[in-house]
Design an enzyme around this catalytic site. Structure first.
Site: not given
Ligand code: CA2
Length: 151
Positions: A14-15, A22, A27, A78, A81, A102, A104, A111
């Site tokens: 997700p996301n 963003r 990221y 990946n 969340a 896995e 990330h 974090r």
């Molecule tokens: O670091 C990673 O790749 C994560 O899997 C990214 C997840 C986070 O919940 C994990 O703890 C670590 C979140 C991805 C959300 O990506 C966004 C990108 C742009 C704007 C908002 C969220």
């Protein structure tokens, strides 16, 4: 002619479809398409093909993992969340026979405390965290290694 290369399923949770839009400080600037292109290029150098699926829905990711059984050689995931609480993804991956990496972009262990738990790690062959977009190259190199493919 059909593509005979072993398939690596690349799953994005997700996301991750919002990447590049963003939170670039966390990221990076690259989009998910950019990362998929990196994964495909790396896989191609190892004679592997990448099939990519992104979903914001836990059940769709579970179905994608089921669909990989007996069809895909490995999975790179990946889970976003879902990493931190989605036991259904853990169970689906446990029923997959090949290597699971896995991945990330950030380092969740550096974090918030709630990101320090991964329910995916116990069913992964290994985890790549904190290397940003380079992680997609590293993950596909790791898969090639686990599949015994030499460059
Ligand atoms: O670091 C990673 O790749 C994560 O899997 C990214 C997840 C986070 O919940 C994990 O703890 C670590 C979140 C991805 C959300 O990506 C966004 C990108 C742009 C704007 C908002 C969220």
């Amino acid at each position: 002619m059909t593509d005979q290369r072993p398939i690596v399923l690349l799953l994005s949770g997700p996301n991750l479809n919002l990447l590049g839009d963003r939170q670039p400080e966390v990221y990076g600037d690259a989009t998910l398409d950019d990362h998929v292109a990196t994964a495909r290029a790396t896989a191609g150098a190892h004679g592997l093909a990448v099939e990519h699926r992104q979903s914001n829905h836990e059940g769709e990711l579970v179905e994608a993992i089921h669909g990989a059984r007996g069809r895909c050689a490995a999975i790179v995931v990946n889970p976003g969340a879902f990493t931190h609480y989605a036991w259904s993804i853990h169970d689906a991956l446990a029923a997959f026979d090949g290597p699971v990496v896995e991945l990330h972009l950030s380092n969740p262990n550096a974090r918030e405390p709630w990101r320090h738990t991964s329910v995916i790690a116990p069913v992964a062959s290994g985890t790549i965290t904190g290397f940003g977009g380079a992680g997609y190259r590293l993950a596909l190199d790791a898969v090639a290694d686990l599949l015994g493919r030499t460059p």
